[in-house]
Write an enzyme that holds these catalytic residues in place. Sequence first.
Site: not given
Length: 354
Positions: A122, A111, A343, A201, A98, A118, A226, A224, A300, A125
């Site tokens: 995480c 993006c 995100c 990133s 995507e 992946c 957090h 990233s 999100n 995500c």
Amino acid sequence: MKAAKEKIDIRSLNPEQLQEHFVRLLGEEKSFRAKQVYEWLWKKSCFSFDEMSNISKELRTRLEENFVINNVKIHRSQYSADKTIKNSFILYDTHLIEGVLIPAPERMTACVSSQVGCSLTCKFCATGYMERKRNLDAAEIYDQVVLIDRQARENYGIPLSNIVYMGMGEPLLNYKNVLESVEKITSEEGLNMAAKRITVSTAGIAKMIKKLGDDQVKFNLALSLHAANDEKRNTIMPINEQNSLKALAEALKYYFAKTKNAVTYEYIVFDGFNDTLQDAAELARFCKHLPCKVNIIEYNPIAFASYLNAGEDKIEAFAEYLRKQGVTTNIRRSRGKDIDAACGQLAIKGEAQV
């Protein structure tokens, strides 16, 4: 029965390799054609040999017989109420990834993804809950930029101004192809975009951040983060167990010493997890290591995890604390939430590999 000859991915060849193939196929006197073809592939973003109008039909046929262009195609596009466009792209081997077009008054951003899935898991995500199938090659990353740029021009009459490697995958675990894609995007022989308009990133791989410094990259680096203490960061980002905050700070200082590029820290303020002023104080201390800014990103929620975005008052108080400590801080509002394009939401949902 004679087996069919396997065609070579023409975009996997550098200019010298391409010229060698042309000498073998056409003879020394026609080797200059390699430069024309290379220009069609990378400067004109040509996805078909038939489009190469200054190449003879005979040569185009020879190219078709010996080479293939494994270009990315748009599989499906979704349009958000806020004008964000999310695309699922289909690759030559039927894998799906995507990428997102994010229009804003001051910029038009693509993006892009760097891997199919992946491997970093995480916890907040959606992509982290997918299996990593493979790395994307440089051309597949480049194609996303080309297709999203066309989309920006067609829908909004404005070309891309910025690129963020913040889609699916961990860019620094696909280091070679990511850097090669940046070279193709920024080169005069490619799309000729400014490196300063590109941000890569990472979830934080210390040795690869140092390698970015050794390679003296010109693009921007975002981490990233957090959480600015190891216990909390280990909880949501298992990569931190092998790449502690101390190791990351050392790597980032090394990177800055080599490149003089400031770093952006991305920080999601999760409700009841990392949203206190104590958390903000820890982040402010981490920011003292080198010139940086903080982007506070709206979270999100995803189906796989129970994390929620902190309330507006807590986010504002968090940001204000950082600013009082002299840390440049921006609050980034999410785009494309209604189509799962924001995100942390990128994942192939409800779509079979075709």
